[in-house]
Design an enzyme around this catalytic site. Structure first.
Site, PDB file in Angstrom:
ATOM      1  N   GLY A  68       0.825  -1.198   0.000  1.00 32.55           N
ATOM      2  CA  GLY A  68       0.000   0.000   0.000  1.00 32.55           C
ATOM      3  C   GLY A  68       0.863   1.253   0.000  1.00 32.55           C
ATOM      4  O   GLY A  68       0.536   2.264  -0.636  1.00 32.55           O
ATOM      5  N   SER A  69       1.982   1.184   0.690  1.00 29.28           N
ATOM      6  CA  SER A  69       2.862   2.350   0.802  1.00 29.28           C
ATOM      7  C   SER A  69       3.399   2.786  -0.558  1.00 29.28           C
ATOM      8  O   SER A  69       3.303   3.972  -0.917  1.00 29.28           O
ATOM      9  CB  SER A  69       4.061   2.027   1.706  1.00 29.28           C
ATOM     10  OG  SER A  69       3.646   1.569   2.965  1.00 29.28           O
ATOM     11  N   TYR A  81      -3.609   6.962   7.558  1.00 30.02           N
ATOM     12  CA  TYR A  81      -2.411   6.141   7.397  1.00 30.02           C
ATOM     13  C   TYR A  81      -2.353   5.676   5.946  1.00 30.02           C
ATOM     14  O   TYR A  81      -3.172   4.868   5.517  1.00 30.02           O
ATOM     15  CB  TYR A  81      -2.420   4.921   8.336  1.00 30.02           C
ATOM     16  CG  TYR A  81      -1.109   4.175   8.306  1.00 30.02           C
ATOM     17  CD1 TYR A  81      -0.081   4.507   9.184  1.00 30.02           C
ATOM     18  CD2 TYR A  81      -0.872   3.177   7.364  1.00 30.02           C
ATOM     19  CE1 TYR A  81       1.146   3.852   9.137  1.00 30.02           C
ATOM     20  CE2 TYR A  81       0.353   2.515   7.312  1.00 30.02           C
ATOM     21  CZ  TYR A  81       1.356   2.862   8.203  1.00 30.02           C
ATOM     22  OH  TYR A  81       2.566   2.216   8.147  1.00 30.02           O
ATOM     23  N   ASP A 104      -8.081   5.275  -0.928  1.00 32.16           N
ATOM     24  CA  ASP A 104      -7.187   4.249  -0.393  1.00 32.16           C
ATOM     25  C   ASP A 104      -8.033   3.119   0.189  1.00 32.16           C
ATOM     26  O   ASP A 104      -8.550   3.217   1.298  1.00 32.16           O
ATOM     27  CB  ASP A 104      -6.288   4.892   0.677  1.00 32.16           C
ATOM     28  CG  ASP A 104      -5.298   3.913   1.293  1.00 32.16           C
ATOM     29  OD1 ASP A 104      -5.470   2.689   1.098  1.00 32.16           O
ATOM     30  OD2 ASP A 104      -4.363   4.366   1.964  1.00 32.16           O
ATOM     31  N   GLU A 105      -8.161   2.047  -0.589  1.00 31.92           N
ATOM     32  CA  GLU A 105      -8.966   0.882  -0.176  1.00 31.92           C
ATOM     33  C   GLU A 105      -8.067  -0.216   0.400  1.00 31.92           C
ATOM     34  O   GLU A 105      -8.491  -1.375   0.501  1.00 31.92           O
ATOM     35  CB  GLU A 105      -9.735   0.322  -1.389  1.00 31.92           C
ATOM     36  CG  GLU A 105     -10.827   1.221  -1.927  1.00 31.92           C
ATOM     37  CD  GLU A 105     -12.224   0.896  -1.364  1.00 31.92           C
ATOM     38  OE1 GLU A 105     -12.495  -0.275  -1.063  1.00 31.92           O
ATOM     39  OE2 GLU A 105     -13.026   1.834  -1.228  1.00 31.92           O
ATOM     40  N   VAL A 106      -6.844   0.145   0.741  1.00 31.01           N
ATOM     41  CA  VAL A 106      -5.851  -0.879   1.101  1.00 31.01           C
ATOM     42  C   VAL A 106      -6.354  -1.809   2.204  1.00 31.01           C
ATOM     43  O   VAL A 106      -6.258  -3.028   2.087  1.00 31.01           O
ATOM     44  CB  VAL A 106      -4.508  -0.224   1.476  1.00 31.01           C
ATOM     45  CG1 VAL A 106      -3.544  -1.240   2.084  1.00 31.01           C
ATOM     46  CG2 VAL A 106      -3.869   0.414   0.243  1.00 31.01           C
ATOM     47  N   LYS A 107      -6.902  -1.241   3.283  1.00 32.58           N
ATOM     48  CA  LYS A 107      -7.313  -2.140   4.374  1.00 32.58           C
ATOM     49  C   LYS A 107      -8.769  -2.582   4.282  1.00 32.58           C
ATOM     50  O   LYS A 107      -9.090  -3.714   4.616  1.00 32.58           O
ATOM     51  CB  LYS A 107      -7.062  -1.501   5.740  1.00 32.58           C
ATOM     52  CG  LYS A 107      -7.155  -2.544   6.860  1.00 32.58           C
ATOM     53  CD  LYS A 107      -7.016  -1.964   8.238  1.00 32.58           C
ATOM     54  CE  LYS A 107      -5.577  -1.863   8.673  1.00 32.58           C
ATOM     55  NZ  LYS A 107      -5.439  -1.268  10.013  1.00 32.58           N
ATOM     56  N   THR A 164      12.368  -3.312  -8.668  1.00 29.51           N
ATOM     57  CA  THR A 164      12.725  -4.404  -9.575  1.00 29.51           C
ATOM     58  C   THR A 164      11.666  -5.494  -9.706  1.00 29.51           C
ATOM     59  O   THR A 164      11.306  -5.871 -10.812  1.00 29.51           O
ATOM     60  CB  THR A 164      14.069  -5.034  -9.156  1.00 29.51           C
ATOM     61  OG1 THR A 164      15.016  -3.976  -9.050  1.00 29.51           O
ATOM     62  CG2 THR A 164      14.546  -6.052 -10.180  1.00 29.51           C
TER      63      THR A 164
HETATM   64  C1  LIG Z   1      -1.660  -0.669   5.698  1.00 29.44           C
HETATM   65  C2  LIG Z   1      -2.151   0.482   4.937  1.00 29.44           C
HETATM   66  C3  LIG Z   1      -1.348   1.118   3.985  1.00 29.44           C
HETATM   67  C4  LIG Z   1       0.079   0.706   3.745  1.00 29.44           C
HETATM   68  O1  LIG Z   1       0.172  -0.588   3.288  1.00 29.44           O
HETATM   69  P1  LIG Z   1       1.550  -1.391   3.481  1.00 29.44           P
HETATM   70  O2  LIG Z   1       1.286  -2.725   2.901  1.00 29.44           O
HETATM   71  O3  LIG Z   1       1.836  -1.417   4.947  1.00 29.44           O
HETATM   72  O4  LIG Z   1       2.587  -0.652   2.736  1.00 29.44           O
HETATM   73  C5  LIG Z   1      -1.886   2.145   3.265  1.00 29.44           C
HETATM   74  N1  LIG Z   1      -3.138   2.540   3.468  1.00 29.44           N
HETATM   75  C6  LIG Z   1      -3.946   1.962   4.372  1.00 29.44           C
HETATM   76  C7  LIG Z   1      -5.340   2.453   4.530  1.00 29.44           C
HETATM   77  C8  LIG Z   1      -3.474   0.919   5.149  1.00 29.44           C
HETATM   78  O5  LIG Z   1      -4.255   0.360   6.068  1.00 29.44           O
END
Ligand SMILES: *Cc1c(COP(=O)(O)O)cnc(C)c1O
Length: 440
Positions: free
Chosen positions: A111-112, A138, A240-243, A297
């Site tokens: 996500g970062s 975050y 940001d839908e990461v979590k 890479t």
């Molecule tokens: C965890 C998270 C990230 C970062 O993801 P990583 O895999 O730790 O790099 C970004 N955005 C949200 C909302 C997260 O919960």
């Protein structure tokens, strides 16, 4: 001389710079919603490694896909060659996002790196120097993603020159949903009328539910109003839908709950089902800004891409979003029953299997019960339940279990949390156990 435990060997060999530890957890395997401890205990994992193991541990469809990709590995990277798993994954992602976002897919590890790349690309491609994001947000742990985050755990880290942080409306703490929404919109309008000219803003980064900031669910209409302001001023809405994405909220995308359509969508964590892969999906004019702009890479690694494709197909085939909605409601009902008897529980919120339980020292003052929260997750671990905490005051228990969770597993988790909360409230947990665990 006694043989050191796995946890002790870890401490003696691995840098603590990446530790976010709450209790002495050491695992040797995993199976569905359970982790297997080095002491042989089966631990019910209601974190799923912060949501990264979104289908649980050792899911058969991921194993199959990974094994196949490794039988004759199509290189390790997409930088200088096309490979089939990456292409199929990108095509699949383009097919599941709203049309306005369905241009090109950028693949990364985390996500970062995905958020960082988007932050750079929106500025470079639009020529606008500013970015808006939220207090408590975050977006990652690399310099560029921390630079657009607002989480207090990252205090002291340099912020992007063009960053302005805005308040995330919190119904529990800001006088109810209506008042919280009105204040947050008012804040944004005043910024646009004064210090932050909207035509200088490239993008606004949102979390549809602010997870590490405390699993804060926004008032229902808030993001629709934010979206309207973005459209009015030509500001890209980055979600940001990461979590909370990819089925976890009970819908495929969490933003669907709020009736909005982002321009750019960032996926991570659960996308790889436990393997490192992320994706940013957005309009071609942004995501094709220029070649050799942002890569590492092994981006587009075919093994990770194959795992991600299996994850997306499994979510669809087994309708895991529906399971998240149903079991999430069941889990929430169980937690609401705990609220009846545990005064420490101040608020329960979330969507689907993204749930937060806010602990307070008393319900009137709403003082964050930071210490008790740390003790609770510690005690829960002793009882066999893995759960971590989040929040700008470190007092929200976070539930992001596998999307495959069953109602019986949810019930078992509620029972263990019930006991843990009683043991903490009645002083049966020695505060000294926390000495070695800094948490966050
Ligand atoms: C965890 C998270 C990230 C970062 O993801 P990583 O895999 O730790 O790099 C970004 N955005 C949200 C909302 C997260 O919960």
């Amino acid at each position: 001389m006694t043989t050191p435990s796995l946890y002790q060997r870890d401490a003696a060999a691995i840098s603590k710079m990446s530790f976010l530890r709450f209790f002495p957890q050491a695992v040797v395997g995993g199976d569905g919603a359970y982790l297997i401890g080095d002491d042989g205990r089966r631990l019910l994992d209601l974190s799923a490694s912060w949501g990264a193991a979104g289908l649980g541990h050792s899911h058969p469809s991921i194993r199959k896909a990974v094994n196949k990709a490794l039988e004759s590995q199509a290189g390790a990277s997409l930088l200088s060659t096309a490979n089939l798993p990456s292409v199929e994954l990108a095509e699949k992602l383009l097919s599941i996002v709203p049309k306005r976002a369905a241009g090109r897919v950028w693949l990364g590890h985390s996500g970062s790196d995905a958020n960082e790349t988007v932050a750079r690309a929106v500025i470079a491609a639009t020529g606008r120097p500013r970015i808006l994001a939220f207090n408590g947000a975050y977006h990652g742990g690399t310099s560029g993603s921390m630079a657009i985050s607002g989480h207090p755990a990252q205090q002291g880290v340099a912020k992007a020159a063009g960053l302005t942080l805005i308040p995330y409306p919190n119904a529990y703490r800001d006088g109810g949903a209506e008042q919280a929404e009105a204040a947050a919109i008012d804040h944004l309008e005043k910024l646009f009328a004064g210090p932050v000219p909207p035509n200088e803003v490239a993008a606004l980064f949102i979390e549809p539910i602010q997870s590490d900031g405390g699993m804060v669910v926004p008032p229902q209409n808030y993001f629709r109003k934010v979206e309207a302001l973005c459209r009015q001023h030509g500001i890209l809405l980055v979600c940001d839908e990461v979590k909370v994405g990819l089925g976890r909220s009970g819908r495929l995308h969490c933003f669907e709950h709020f009736g909005i359509e982002p321009d750019i969508i960032v996926f991570g964590k659960g996308l790889g089902g436990g393997l490192p892969i992320s994706a940013a999906v957005g309009p071609t004019e942004i995501m094709n800004h220029s070649a050799a702009f942002s890569f590492q890479t092994v981006h587009g690694n075919p093994v990770c891409a194959a795992a991600a494709l299996a994850v997306l197909e499994t979510i669809e085939r087994n309708d895991l979003a529906a399971n998240a909605a149903e079991v999430g409601q069941h889990l929430t009902d169980g937690l609401e029953r705990l609220k009846q008897k545990h005064r420490m529980i101040g608020d329960i919120r979330g969507r689907g299997l993204a749930i937060g339980v806010e602990l307070v020292t008393d319900r009137m003052s709403k003082t964050p019960a930071r210490h008790e929260t740390a003790l609770t997750v510690y005690r829960a671990f002793e009882l066999g339940l893995v759960l971590y905490y989040v929040g700008v005051s470190s007092n929200i228990l976070e539930f992001t279990p596998p999307l495959t969770l069953t109602k019986a597993e949810a019930d078992s988790g509620v029972d263990m949390l019930d006991r843990a909360l009683s043991d903490v409230a009645e002083g049966r947990v020695d505060p000294d156990v926390l000495a070695a665990f800094e948490g966050w």
